[in-house]
Design a protein around this motif. Sequence first.
Motif, PDB file in Angstrom:
ATOM      1  N   THR A 115       3.763  -4.071  -8.372  1.00 49.72           N
ATOM      2  CA  THR A 115       3.343  -2.637  -8.610  1.00 49.72           C
ATOM      3  C   THR A 115       4.182  -1.364  -8.424  1.00 49.72           C
ATOM      4  OG1 THR A 115       2.617  -2.588  -6.333  1.00 49.72           O
ATOM      5  CG2 THR A 115       0.987  -3.193  -7.810  1.00 49.72           C
ATOM      6  N   LYS A 119      10.442   0.268  -3.968  1.00 49.14           N
ATOM      7  CA  LYS A 119       9.803   0.552  -2.667  1.00 49.14           C
ATOM      8  C   LYS A 119      10.970   0.595  -1.604  1.00 49.14           C
ATOM      9  CE  LYS A 119       6.045   0.750   0.088  1.00 49.14           C
ATOM     10  NZ  LYS A 119       5.159   1.902  -0.145  1.00 49.14           N
ATOM     11  N   GLU A 131       1.178  -4.460  -4.331  1.00 49.04           N
ATOM     12  CA  GLU A 131       0.132  -3.803  -3.516  1.00 49.04           C
ATOM     13  C   GLU A 131      -1.004  -4.475  -4.221  1.00 49.04           C
ATOM     14  OE1 GLU A 131      -2.020   0.432  -2.703  1.00 49.04           O
ATOM     15  OE2 GLU A 131       0.063   0.451  -3.502  1.00 49.04           O
ATOM     16  N   LYS A 134      -3.942  -2.297  -5.262  1.00 50.96           N
ATOM     17  CA  LYS A 134      -3.825  -1.679  -6.692  1.00 50.96           C
ATOM     18  C   LYS A 134      -3.823  -2.482  -7.937  1.00 50.96           C
ATOM     19  CE  LYS A 134      -0.836   1.837  -6.581  1.00 50.96           C
ATOM     20  NZ  LYS A 134       0.664   2.661  -6.556  1.00 50.96           N
ATOM     21  N   ASP A 282      -0.603  -7.279   0.667  1.00 53.04           N
ATOM     22  CA  ASP A 282       0.773  -6.823  -0.062  1.00 53.04           C
ATOM     23  C   ASP A 282       1.929  -7.843   0.247  1.00 53.04           C
ATOM     24  OD1 ASP A 282      -1.092  -4.706  -0.823  1.00 53.04           O
ATOM     25  OD2 ASP A 282      -0.191  -3.374   0.698  1.00 53.04           O
TER      26      ASP A 282
END
Length: 343
Positions: A115, A119, A131, A134, A282
């Motif tokens: 996603t 990061k 994630e 999501k 996650d």
Amino acid sequence: MRMTFRWYGEGNDSITLKQIKQIPGVEGIVWALHDVQAGEEWPIVKINEVKKQADEYGLNIDVVESVNVHEDIKLGLPTRDKYIENYKRTIEKLATVGVKVICYNFMPIFDWTRTELFKEMEDGSTALFYEKAKVVGMDPKELVENISKNSTFTLPGWEPERLSRLQELFEAYKGVTQEDLFQNLAYFLKEVIPVAEKNGVRMGIHPDDPPWPIFGLPRIVCNKENIRRILDVLDSKSNGVTLCSGSLGANPSNNIAEMVREFADRIPFAHIRNVKIYENGDFIETSHRTSDGSVDIYEIVKAYHEIGFDGYARPDHGRHIWDEKCRPGYGLYDRALGIMYLW
């Protein structure tokens, strides 16, 4: 263990062959013709061009990742046979230049799924991030848009030509079950493995990344039981697995070291990387060091040592460190550090 390094080709990679040559212990590149569409036969002229480039630096081209499988083969459509014939001819051509291993995957539509490409982590580096919530609530089109706009490099498995047919492909997969997908894989293997065997090439299927269904699409290379069933389709060393510790390791119930020991003689190629898994599902990709993630890299490498592994290995996705501008997951610095940790 024969150490290699993935390279995306001249003009399509921030890293040069000269730099790869300077990493201690690296013997070869893991390569592909990324401008050839899935299902097309690879031109020998382009294959020879990569060989010539690698030869200049004394690097082998023994491992190809990937010769992509056309969606019609995965779907089991009547048109699959022509694409399988192209695949066979590509195997034969690759064998003539010394290719020993072909890594491929059988994931519907998408290859790996994340996603976020950059990061930020606590130390200021960035990494590929998944994630879970999501993805559960996201429209696949939104994911494609996010991935496509955030990278200046081509991303394997996210080719624009394939993604432009997104709606059409999702329609085609409606009603396709895991068993359907497995049977379509078995059909493919029964056609190509004898050709690979005859030409001294070992095929290694890459696990699904992450190892669970995405957007309702079936996935069939998620755990030890899946892999065992695939290897049982044809009892041949040419029917193997590219054992990826990061892909399988995103599910904490997967014991990678145990798989290394069980599938010892059927692993021509190993991807070794780490992920840190959070309680909510996650995960983020970390350095290769065991203590930085949730995957026991030490135990995995120990298992490879115990079985006398003489196949090919490469460090897989790394962080983006020291302000390097690179393809997501495929920078020079963190993967080179990963190699030294693995050694």
